[in-house]
Design a protein around this motif. Sequence first.
Motif, PDB file in Angstrom:
ATOM      1  N   LYS A 295      37.598  23.415  21.944  1.00  0.00           N
ATOM      2  CA  LYS A 295      38.345  23.205  20.701  1.00  0.00           C
ATOM      3  C   LYS A 295      38.036  21.847  20.074  1.00  0.00           C
ATOM      4  N   GLY A 296      37.030  21.158  20.626  1.00  0.00           N
ATOM      5  CA  GLY A 296      36.548  19.934  19.975  1.00  0.00           C
ATOM      6  C   GLY A 296      36.996  18.629  20.569  1.00  0.00           C
TER       7      GLY A 296
ATOM      8  N   ALA B 275      24.514  13.319  23.318  1.00  0.00           N
ATOM      9  CA  ALA B 275      24.155  14.729  23.445  1.00  0.00           C
ATOM     10  C   ALA B 275      25.206  15.639  22.828  1.00  0.00           C
ATOM     11  N   GLY B 276      26.381  15.084  22.536  1.00  0.00           N
ATOM     12  CA  GLY B 276      27.442  15.891  21.942  1.00  0.00           C
ATOM     13  C   GLY B 276      27.204  16.166  20.474  1.00  0.00           C
ATOM     14  N   GLU B 277      27.991  17.073  19.942  1.00  0.00           N
ATOM     15  CA  GLU B 277      27.845  17.427  18.531  1.00  0.00           C
ATOM     16  C   GLU B 277      29.214  17.739  17.943  1.00  0.00           C
ATOM     17  N   GLY B 278      29.658  16.900  17.012  1.00  0.00           N
ATOM     18  CA  GLY B 278      30.953  17.106  16.372  1.00  0.00           C
ATOM     19  C   GLY B 278      32.112  16.842  17.314  1.00  0.00           C
ATOM     20  N   GLY B 279      33.325  16.907  16.801  1.00  0.00           N
ATOM     21  CA  GLY B 279      34.510  16.733  17.627  1.00  0.00           C
ATOM     22  C   GLY B 279      34.675  15.314  18.139  1.00  0.00           C
ATOM     23  N   ALA B 280      35.513  15.180  19.168  1.00  0.00           N
ATOM     24  CA  ALA B 280      35.853  13.864  19.711  1.00  0.00           C
ATOM     25  C   ALA B 280      35.502  13.790  21.187  1.00  0.00           C
ATOM     26  N   ALA B 281      34.884  12.691  21.586  1.00  0.00           N
ATOM     27  CA  ALA B 281      34.678  12.379  23.005  1.00  0.00           C
ATOM     28  C   ALA B 281      35.808  11.465  23.440  1.00  0.00           C
ATOM     29  N   ILE B 282      36.343  11.694  24.635  1.00  0.00           N
ATOM     30  CA  ILE B 282      37.517  10.952  25.113  1.00  0.00           C
ATOM     31  C   ILE B 282      37.194  10.262  26.425  1.00  0.00           C
ATOM     32  N   LEU B 283      37.532   8.983  26.499  1.00  0.00           N
ATOM     33  CA  LEU B 283      37.412   8.189  27.714  1.00  0.00           C
ATOM     34  C   LEU B 283      38.766   7.531  27.946  1.00  0.00           C
TER      35      LEU B 283
ATOM     36  N   ALA C  60      43.800  13.291  18.587  1.00  0.00           N
ATOM     37  CA  ALA C  60      42.441  13.777  18.831  1.00  0.00           C
ATOM     38  C   ALA C  60      42.037  14.905  17.887  1.00  0.00           C
ATOM     39  N   GLY C  61      42.970  15.353  17.044  1.00  0.00           N
ATOM     40  CA  GLY C  61      42.646  16.365  16.042  1.00  0.00           C
ATOM     41  C   GLY C  61      42.899  17.788  16.474  1.00  0.00           C
ATOM     42  N   LEU C  62      43.627  17.985  17.562  1.00  0.00           N
ATOM     43  CA  LEU C  62      43.900  19.336  18.047  1.00  0.00           C
ATOM     44  C   LEU C  62      45.140  19.915  17.364  1.00  0.00           C
TER      45      LEU C  62
END
Length: 319
Positions: free
Chosen positions: A33-34, A73-81, A191-193
């Motif tokens: 879901k991104g 390597a990701g595409e679109g959405g959000a990466a979370i750390l 996070a946009g969910l």
Amino acid sequence: MYDRIILHLGTPKTGTTGLQQYLSQNSEDLASKGAHYLKSFRRGPSHNYLMRLLRKGGKKLFIRNKLNAEIMAGEGGAAILSTETAYGVFGTTHVLKSLEPEVRERVEILCYARRQDLFLEAMAKQKAKNALFRGELSSYCFDEKQRRKASYLSFADKIGNRFPEVSIQFRAFDRTQLKDGDVVQDFCAFAGLAPEDRPENPFSGSNRTPSLQVVEALRDHDFQGNVHRRNTLREIMKQDNKDFFRSRDVLPPEARERIIALYAGENDELFERYGDKGRARFTAFDASRDDNYIGDEADRTASRTLAREMVETVAEGCG
């Protein structure tokens, strides 16, 4: 590359453990879901391992290559750390320096923060229960070094000056101000969910706060090494007696109000510059509500005796 990189930094006692467990357990569903909970340097539910490697030194190139490769390597959405151990100028600086410049431009630092009296109280309990502080917990809250750590504005300004390309946001950790009264729901919204894309949260009771009397009993008990202490702590967290778990029980009202007053001006500036403009700020102290659990001397004595008996019993079972 991911559109956004969310660096969640805690701070102490703001539901971080429960949020990390939620993100870890639901990582595949959330990714579809991104919202991508990064795998690099994630051990258990959090990315605290990343900070341990950075503190050791000698692996900066390895960390940089691996972390940036996953993000790019990701595409679109959000990466979370997510790592509470990186909160602070030193830790946050090292994490950000591990990111390529084009990655840093997409970083959004998110910090949930408790009012400073509650922050300092939580830190005092954390140190004491691990026998790293032996004095009166209330005195810890007025130590100059600890008070500097509670300056969220100082932290935000220093990071902002070093990394002007990075976005920084502070949110007051107050259930009356969080989305649906829950930090997990609030974070997911950030996070946009959409609400329908957020799995149910079973971790709302994670990492409860031991009462002052339990913390003192843990501090003063003669454990047979750190493993014995950790095992005892785990068993205590399973206890059902609600009197063993309590916050806002270290500082008397007048001391709490003194600490609040120390930070009042800079907190106004903090939320003006780094806050979510649509939200209220730290809730005002109200001694007539649930902001203080000091009790009278008889109550404290009875609680202290009960806590010591409980710690001794649990520790013996873990020996």
